[in-house]
Scaffold this motif. Structure first.
Motif, mmCIF file in Angstrom:
data_model
loop_
_atom_site.group_PDB
_atom_site.id
_atom_site.type_symbol
_atom_site.label_atom_id
_atom_site.label_comp_id
_atom_site.label_asym_id
_atom_site.label_seq_id
_atom_site.Cartn_x
_atom_site.Cartn_y
_atom_site.Cartn_z
ATOM 1 N N VAL A 237 25.009 2.661 -0.359
ATOM 2 C CA VAL A 237 23.600 3.068 -0.458
ATOM 3 C C VAL A 237 23.080 2.641 -1.830
ATOM 4 O O VAL A 237 23.769 2.862 -2.835
ATOM 5 N N PRO A 238 21.892 2.042 -1.909
ATOM 6 C CA PRO A 238 21.346 1.713 -3.230
ATOM 7 C C PRO A 238 21.137 2.996 -4.039
ATOM 8 O O PRO A 238 20.832 4.036 -3.450
ATOM 9 N N VAL A 239 21.284 2.899 -5.359
ATOM 10 C CA VAL A 239 21.140 4.086 -6.219
ATOM 11 C C VAL A 239 19.823 4.808 -5.919
ATOM 12 O O VAL A 239 19.774 6.038 -5.856
ATOM 13 N N SER A 240 18.767 4.015 -5.678
ATOM 14 C CA SER A 240 17.438 4.623 -5.464
ATOM 15 C C SER A 240 17.388 5.513 -4.218
ATOM 16 O O SER A 240 16.505 6.351 -4.090
ATOM 17 N N ARG A 241 18.338 5.294 -3.277
ATOM 18 C CA ARG A 241 18.305 6.100 -2.043
ATOM 19 C C ARG A 241 19.408 7.154 -2.019
ATOM 20 O O ARG A 241 19.560 7.880 -1.022
ATOM 21 N N ALA A 242 20.186 7.233 -3.087
ATOM 22 C CA ALA A 242 21.356 8.127 -3.070
ATOM 23 C C ALA A 242 20.962 9.589 -2.855
ATOM 24 O O ALA A 242 21.700 10.364 -2.250
ATOM 25 N N GLU A 243 19.758 9.959 -3.324
ATOM 26 C CA GLU A 243 19.296 11.348 -3.194
ATOM 27 C C GLU A 243 19.145 11.729 -1.710
ATOM 28 O O GLU A 243 19.407 12.879 -1.325
ATOM 29 N N ALA A 244 18.757 10.750 -0.884
ATOM 30 C CA ALA A 244 18.563 11.017 0.554
ATOM 31 C C ALA A 244 19.869 11.458 1.222
ATOM 32 O O ALA A 244 19.848 12.113 2.275
ATOM 33 N N ILE A 245 20.979 11.103 0.615
ATOM 34 C CA ILE A 245 22.276 11.401 1.229
ATOM 35 C C ILE A 245 22.537 12.907 1.316
ATOM 36 O O ILE A 245 23.122 13.384 2.283
ATOM 37 N N ARG A 246 22.059 13.645 0.313
ATOM 38 C CA ARG A 246 22.253 15.103 0.329
ATOM 39 C C ARG A 246 21.495 15.716 1.518
ATOM 40 O O ARG A 246 22.005 16.580 2.228
ATOM 41 N N ILE A 247 20.302 15.195 1.758
ATOM 42 C CA ILE A 247 19.485 15.710 2.868
ATOM 43 C C ILE A 247 20.161 15.383 4.211
ATOM 44 O O ILE A 247 20.254 16.217 5.108
ATOM 45 N N ILE A 248 20.670 14.138 4.317
ATOM 46 C CA ILE A 248 21.348 13.737 5.558
ATOM 47 C C ILE A 248 22.597 14.591 5.773
ATOM 48 O O ILE A 248 22.883 15.046 6.887
ATOM 49 N N SER A 249 23.326 14.834 4.694
ATOM 50 C CA SER A 249 24.538 15.645 4.784
ATOM 51 C C SER A 249 24.216 17.031 5.347
ATOM 52 O O SER A 249 24.900 17.537 6.241
#
Ligand code: ADP
Ligand code: MG
Length: 331
Positions: free
Chosen positions: A280-292
């Motif tokens: 995942v690009p660094v800029s989208r890494a925050e979205a991963i917490r939401i997906i999790s």
């Protein structure tokens, strides 16, 4: 010297034909084949075989054999972000026993029912026990998660935890040499992770438009991450102390008193995890917490994609871990 599995496929079976409908051929978790010229919707196709004594111990219960045969195929669809559509089953068995077939079909449809996945055909033959499943799913050509899309600097994530199935297998293989108390604490969970992997289908779908590459961890994280690296012409650096460990595996390690190298070997090189490893690009890494949170699966940042072309695993003390095997290969 015999050819490795991947060189063998490349040498004998990798041929290119100009064919507009094949959007992605040999080399990824699924092939992508266009269904219609107008739409960009693709069929994602994959096939996996499980052979008795190779992929599962011969005395594995038939419901688990069937469940796992379908789960590993669903896992390849998950790795592409595809929505499961149908499957077919080629079953080779030494004899047709009613009791065995009853259990096998119960395990098979337990998982098929979960995805409302129709069995559309197949084949039944007599011979040593082997199960082949072909699976098809649907995914948009543009959005499909592939192995070749990672970029330098991308964050590397892994779902769930690694090494449980390998420890489950070790417990099964050495059951005579483990004491009662070692068996009691963590055995059931670890064996369950070996026999009934959880295909991460919802997670794969949630990663469409977010992840730049993805693979399911079937051969061992190092080998599978190497496939992302090869296909994306990059390398990777991961930290061993970030690799997610389940409570039961931590328990197992404590009982077995394994050192860091032996733990790394088991968690990174043995395979059968069927977790997703994705970038995942660094800029989208925050979205991963939401997906999790949305899919209810732990997602852990374990490293970064680099331009130096190799996969390096760094220990807690900053040393590079030199692991013996880089994953399971049949040849
Ligand atoms: P996976 O573990 O996801 O099943 P691999 O990482 O083992 O896939 O990659 C093997 C690749 O080679 C896949 O794209 C698979 O479809 C392809 N492949 C395997 N066997 C053959 C074969 N006999 N002929 C053509 N392609 C093959
Ligand atoms: Mg795969």
């Amino acid at each position: 010297m015999s050819l490795g599995e991947f060189s063998l496929i490349k040498k004998y079976f990798h041929r290119h034909y100009d064919n507009d409908s094949v959007r992605l051929g040999v080399g990824d978790d699924c092939a992508l084949v266009r269904v219609s010229r107008e739409a960009n919707l693709c069929q994602a196709l994959s096939m996996d075989t499980l052979v008795a004594g190779v992929h599962f111990p011969v005395d594995t219960n038939p419901a688990d054999i069937a469940y796992k045969s379908l789960a590993v195929n669903l896992s390849d669809l998950a790795a592409m972000g595809a929505t499961p559509a149908w499957f077919s089953l080629a079953l080779t068995m030494p004899e047709a026993k009613d009791d065995w077939l009853t259990q096998f079909s119960v395990g098979l449809f337990e998982l098929a029912d979960e995805y409302r996945l129709p069995l559309v055909g197949g084949d039944v033959t007599k011979g040593p026990l082997s199960i082949t499943i072909q699976i098809a799913g649907e995914v948009s050509e543009e959005l499909a998660l592939r192995r070749d899309g990672a970029n330098e600097g991308d964050c590397i994530f892994v779902s769930g935890s690694l090494g449980d199935a390998a420890a489950g297998l070790s417990l099964l293989m050495n059951s005579a040499s483990h004491s009662e108390s070692q068996q009691f604490d963590c055995t059931e969970y670890l064996k369950g992770r070996l026999n009934r992997p959880l295909p991460r289908v919802a997670l794969g779908q949630s990663l469409l438009s977010i992840a730049t590459s993805c693979i399911d961890v079937s051969d061992g994280l190092l080998a599978d991450l190497s496939s992302i690296c090869d296909r994306s012409h990059l390398g990777a650096e991961i930290s061993f102390d970030r690799i997610p460990v389940s409570e039961d595996l931590a328990n197992f390690f404590e009982k077995q008193q394994l050192d860091e190298l032996a733990r790394a070997q088991l968690m990174l090189s043995c395979g059968d995890d069927y977790e997703l490893c994705f970038t995942v690009p660094v800029s989208r890494a925050e979205a991963i917490r939401i997906i999790s949170d949305k899919v209810g699966v732990r997602l852990t940042l374990i490293g970064k994609m680099k331009c130096e072309p190799s996969v390096v695993c760094v220990s807690a003390s900053g040393q590079v871990l030199n692991l013996k095997e880089n994953g399971f290969q049949h040849f």
